[in-house]
Enzyme design. Structure first.
Site, PDB file in Angstrom:
ATOM      1  N   PRO A 266      10.372 -15.639   8.934  1.00 13.28           N
ATOM      2  CA  PRO A 266       9.045 -16.271   8.911  1.00 13.28           C
ATOM      3  C   PRO A 266       8.460 -16.619  10.273  1.00 13.28           C
ATOM      4  CG  PRO A 266      10.730 -17.886   8.402  1.00 13.28           C
ATOM      5  CD  PRO A 266      11.454 -16.604   8.712  1.00 13.28           C
ATOM      6  N   CYS A 267       8.983 -16.073  11.371  1.00 13.26           N
ATOM      7  CA  CYS A 267       8.559 -16.610  12.668  1.00 13.26           C
ATOM      8  C   CYS A 267       7.083 -16.360  12.968  1.00 13.26           C
ATOM      9  CB  CYS A 267       9.428 -16.056  13.781  1.00 13.26           C
ATOM     10  SG  CYS A 267       9.440 -14.277  13.904  1.00 13.26           S
ATOM     11  N   LYS A 268       6.457 -15.343  12.324  1.00 17.68           N
ATOM     12  CA  LYS A 268       5.034 -15.108  12.614  1.00 17.68           C
ATOM     13  C   LYS A 268       4.124 -15.534  11.454  1.00 17.68           C
ATOM     14  CE  LYS A 268       5.409 -12.903  16.617  1.00 17.68           C
ATOM     15  NZ  LYS A 268       5.770 -11.485  16.654  1.00 17.68           N
TER      16      LYS A 268
END
Lengths: 115, 293
Positions: B238-240
């Site tokens: 989910p980092c972006k």
């Protein structure tokens, strides 16, 4: 590239869509254009003839492969400023959102989505 | 991102998780006895145990084979167009797809059993035996046998069904897609739990076959699920997510649409589609982005 709707008059467009539907009754004439603020390249083809029973997600996949997007970029396809359900069929989307001239207009945009 | 914007986004997410109505497709595995509004002030997921799961979603074909199938189905054919010379691009090649369909469907005509002389069904065998022995004794049987023969020829008694040599069977896997709240990134996080045709759990490595090859092993990783103890699960990193959701919300705002927190997940589901193109999970709703600016 001049938008399809500006390049041709309503009568020209209506005539062409009617001809395509008459020739290919199980297919849908779709005009795919770039979202005005997107920095994606234009596609060399903007007129598509797709089967009614193809899911929207698969069509996005096809557009994606034609645009040669880099990995990690998501492609969004809008229909009448709406993000359609990816599992719905092109035929259903056409029935809901087709233009008065008989075409289905889609525009694409992308975002750097995944890391 | 300015501080105000970040604050707004955090608040959006916060409100979403506490106010999200439950669409039919989403089963809530939370603790219903807890009042969600009491947790509202927390910047994280209101409740560690709350997560969403979409069950038994069909996955008709492998993402890695979509391109092959697409090419096999005639790929793309450009149809000439006299009017403006631009031409139509027909997906799934117009001509090729028709022949492909005809070949793929096993047809009774091609089985060729009804006309075959080599195999005799049991009634034929007996009736021909009778014909020799009892022809004179029972003259009525003549007419009976004639119709009998015709019937046998037209309607052979039993066929043995055999697997066609060409494997045209669609491998329908199913997926449980669960969405959890990622505390670190403060976004939803998608998890995939795959099952094969007989509902046996898929190995995580096989799950990669259903993930767009652009994303497999990069965006999608195999990790421990925070709520399901058994096994490893594939997860979209989910980092972006937050940045993308921010961009989409900005588009909404620029078009004069007030973003609604309870729509957050619906927008979120749209962009997950590019990672898992063949899992049919998104039966939720079309999302209106407002009028053209």
């Amino acid at each position: 590239m001049i938008p399809f709707k500006k390049e041709f008059t309503f009568d020209e467009r209506a005539e062409e869509s009617a001809a395509m539907i008459a020739n290919y009754p199980s297919r849908i004439p779709v005009i795919v254009e770039r979202f005005s603020r997107s920095n994606l390249p234009e596609m060399e083809k903007r007129k598509y003839l797709v089967p009614c029973d193809m899911p929207v997600g698969q069509f996005i996949f096809i557009l994606r492969s034609r645009l040669h997007l880099s990995p990690g970029t998501a492609l969004f396809v809008f229909v009448n400023n709406t993000l359609p359900q990816t599992a719905s069929l092109m035929g259903n989307v056409y029935d809901s959102y087709k233009d008065e001239d008989g075409f289905l207009y889609m525009c694409y945009s992308s975002e750097k989505t995944f890391g | 991102m300015g501080r105000a914007a970040a604050g707004r986004e955090t608040r959006l997410r916060e409100q979403l998780w506490s106010s999200l109505e439950r669409p039919d497709a989403i089963a809530d595995f939370g603790q219903p006895d807890q009042d969600p509004t009491a947790e509202k002030k927390k910047a994280t997921w209101p409740n560690d145990c709350t997560w969403f799961e979409l069950w038994i979603l069909p996955c008709l074909r492998r993402a890695i084979s979509v391109e092959e199938e697409y090419n096999a189905a005639g790929a793309e054919v450009v149809l000439d167009d006299e009017e403006d010379g631009e031409g139509w691009l027909a997906t799934h090649g117009v001509q090729a797809s028709k022949t492909e369909e005809e070949e793929d469907i096993p047809s009774m005509d091609t089985l060729d059993i009804g006309t075959s002389e080599g195999i005799k069904s049991i009634p034929t065998y007996f009736s021909s035996g009778k014909k020799e022995e009892e022809e004179e004794d029972i003259p009525d049987m003549d007419s009976y046998e004639d119709t009998g023969d015709n019937l046998v020829a037209a309607e052979p008694s039993y066929f043995v069904a055999e697997e066609p040599e060409d494997d045209n069977i669609l491998r329908t896997r199913t997926y449980d897609v669960s969405i959890t709240y990622d505390k670190y990134y403060q976004t939803p996080r998608v998890w995939l739990t795959g099952y094969d045709e007989s509902r046996m759990p898929l190995k995580p490595e096989l799950v990669f076959e259903d993930i767009s090859q652009d994303h497999a092993r990069k965006t999608v990783t195999i990790e421990d699920h925070p709520h399901i103890l058994a096994g490893k699960h594939a997860s979209v990193h989910p980092c972006k997510h937050a940045a993308v959701m921010k961009k989409i919300v900005d588009v909404l705002v620029s078009r004069g649409v007030e973003p609604e927190v309870d729509k957050y997940l619906f927008i979120f589901l749209k962009f997950i589609a590019s990672v898992i193109p063949t899992i049919e999970y998104d039966y939720t709703m079309d999302f209106d982005l407002g009028s053209t600016s």
